[in-house]
Design a protein around this motif. Structure first.
Motif, PDB file in Angstrom:
ATOM      1  N   GLU A  81       0.759  -0.989  -0.008  1.00 33.51           N
ATOM      2  CA  GLU A  81       0.077  -0.008   0.154  1.00 33.51           C
ATOM      3  C   GLU A  81       1.010   1.204  -0.029  1.00 33.51           C
ATOM      4  OE1 GLU A  81      -2.999   2.306   2.816  1.00 33.51           O
ATOM      5  OE2 GLU A  81      -3.361   0.182   3.031  1.00 33.51           O
ATOM      6  N   ALA A  82       0.626   2.036  -0.878  1.00 35.59           N
ATOM      7  CA  ALA A  82       1.117   3.481  -0.958  1.00 35.59           C
ATOM      8  C   ALA A  82      -0.066   4.298  -0.329  1.00 35.59           C
ATOM      9  CB  ALA A  82       1.579   4.050  -2.183  1.00 35.59           C
ATOM     10  N   ARG A  83       0.132   4.914   0.829  1.00 41.95           N
ATOM     11  CA  ARG A  83      -0.980   5.550   1.412  1.00 41.95           C
ATOM     12  C   ARG A  83      -0.328   7.357   1.258  1.00 41.95           C
ATOM     13  NH1 ARG A  83      -3.210   4.345   7.213  1.00 41.95           N
ATOM     14  NH2 ARG A  83      -4.015   2.364   5.843  1.00 41.95           N
ATOM     15  N   PHE A  84      -1.246   7.971   0.844  1.00 43.49           N
ATOM     16  CA  PHE A  84      -0.915   9.267   0.538  1.00 43.49           C
ATOM     17  C   PHE A  84      -2.023  10.090   1.703  1.00 43.49           C
ATOM     18  CE2 PHE A  84       0.178   7.350  -3.235  1.00 43.49           C
ATOM     19  CZ  PHE A  84       1.186   8.063  -3.701  1.00 43.49           C
ATOM     20  N   LEU A  85      -1.309  11.054   2.165  1.00 41.36           N
ATOM     21  CA  LEU A  85      -2.016  11.917   3.364  1.00 41.36           C
ATOM     22  C   LEU A  85      -2.129  13.191   3.030  1.00 41.36           C
ATOM     23  CD1 LEU A  85      -0.501  10.438   6.667  1.00 41.36           C
ATOM     24  CD2 LEU A  85      -2.779   9.622   5.505  1.00 41.36           C
ATOM     25  N   ILE A  86      -3.438  13.647   2.915  1.00 41.93           N
ATOM     26  CA  ILE A  86      -3.601  15.215   2.489  1.00 41.93           C
ATOM     27  C   ILE A  86      -4.348  16.029   3.749  1.00 41.93           C
ATOM     28  CG2 ILE A  86      -4.841  16.977   1.072  1.00 41.93           C
ATOM     29  CD1 ILE A  86      -4.817  14.845  -1.185  1.00 41.93           C
ATOM     30  N   GLY A  87      -3.356  16.621   4.416  1.00 45.57           N
ATOM     31  CA  GLY A  87      -4.010  17.305   5.656  1.00 45.57           C
ATOM     32  C   GLY A  87      -5.076  18.427   5.466  1.00 45.57           C
ATOM     33  N   GLY A  88      -5.474  18.833   6.372  1.00 46.08           N
ATOM     34  CA  GLY A  88      -6.510  19.938   6.527  1.00 46.08           C
ATOM     35  C   GLY A  88      -6.009  21.545   6.454  1.00 46.08           C
ATOM     36  N   ALA A  89      -6.684  22.337   6.713  1.00 45.37           N
ATOM     37  CA  ALA A  89      -6.075  23.642   6.607  1.00 45.37           C
ATOM     38  C   ALA A  89      -4.645  23.998   7.249  1.00 45.37           C
ATOM     39  CB  ALA A  89      -7.100  24.845   7.215  1.00 45.37           C
ATOM     40  N   ASP A  90      -4.374  23.312   8.338  1.00 39.18           N
ATOM     41  CA  ASP A  90      -3.303  23.501   9.203  1.00 39.18           C
ATOM     42  C   ASP A  90      -2.065  22.658   8.621  1.00 39.18           C
ATOM     43  OD1 ASP A  90      -4.423  25.568  10.671  1.00 39.18           O
ATOM     44  OD2 ASP A  90      -5.174  24.231  12.071  1.00 39.18           O
ATOM     45  N   GLY A  91      -2.287  21.595   7.743  1.00 36.19           N
ATOM     46  CA  GLY A  91      -1.233  20.768   7.338  1.00 36.19           C
ATOM     47  C   GLY A  91      -0.894  19.820   8.347  1.00 36.19           C
ATOM     48  N   PHE A  92       0.574  19.545   8.415  1.00 33.06           N
ATOM     49  CA  PHE A  92       1.075  18.316   9.136  1.00 33.06           C
ATOM     50  C   PHE A  92       1.972  18.918  10.183  1.00 33.06           C
ATOM     51  CE2 PHE A  92      -0.044  16.289   5.496  1.00 33.06           C
ATOM     52  CZ  PHE A  92      -1.133  15.358   5.846  1.00 33.06           C
TER      53      PHE A  92
END
Length: 140
Positions: A81-92
């Motif tokens: 699995e390649a899991r791509f995380l996209i954060g919200g307005a505040d990022g990571f």
């Protein structure tokens, strides 16, 4: 290898959502999209043999060919699995960045997370097309 996008926010029936659907349907590899609330919510449990990629403005700026090669290496080295995380307005935060296998940026600009999701879906389609020798991507 499963291409799994985990993103903050609901994309709903929007132009960005239509683009995401359009590109994900064209990818020959298995794909999954998980939406989390803007704040809170739990990430899906980590899979065995998984690689984690955070979309982050401080990340590496990979061209399409280099991105495709990275996916190919992970796949060929047994990543399931390649899991791509996209954060919200505040990022990571720093801890999340430190735990990632790759920080990936679409340039130095900050992009709205719904548009970043569509851009990622297109780049995933492009990368898998490159690896399949499909004519979608041409070097100029």
């Amino acid at each position: 290898m499963l291409l799994h996008i985990v993103a903050r926010g609901k994309i709903g029936r929007s132009p960005e959502g239509a683009l995401v659907d359009r590109y994900l349907k064209r990818i020959a590899w298995p794909t999954k999209l998980t939406e989390l609330p803007e704040t809170g919510g739990k990430l899906p449990p980590a899979a065995d043999h998984m690689v984690t990629i955070l979309l982050d403005e401080k990340g590496e700026q990979l061209g399409s060919l280099a991105f495709a090669k990275r996916l190919e290496q992970w796949r060929d080295n047994g990543k399931r699995e390649a899991r791509f995380l996209i954060g919200g307005a505040d990022g990571f935060g720093d801890a999340e960045r430190a735990g990632a296998d790759l920080l990936f940026a679409f340039g130095k600009a900050t992009w709205p997370h719904l548009l970043a999701r569509a851009m990622l879906a297109e780049q995933l389609f492009r990368a898998t097309a490159i690896l399949a020798n499909h004519p979608y991507h041409r070097e100029g």
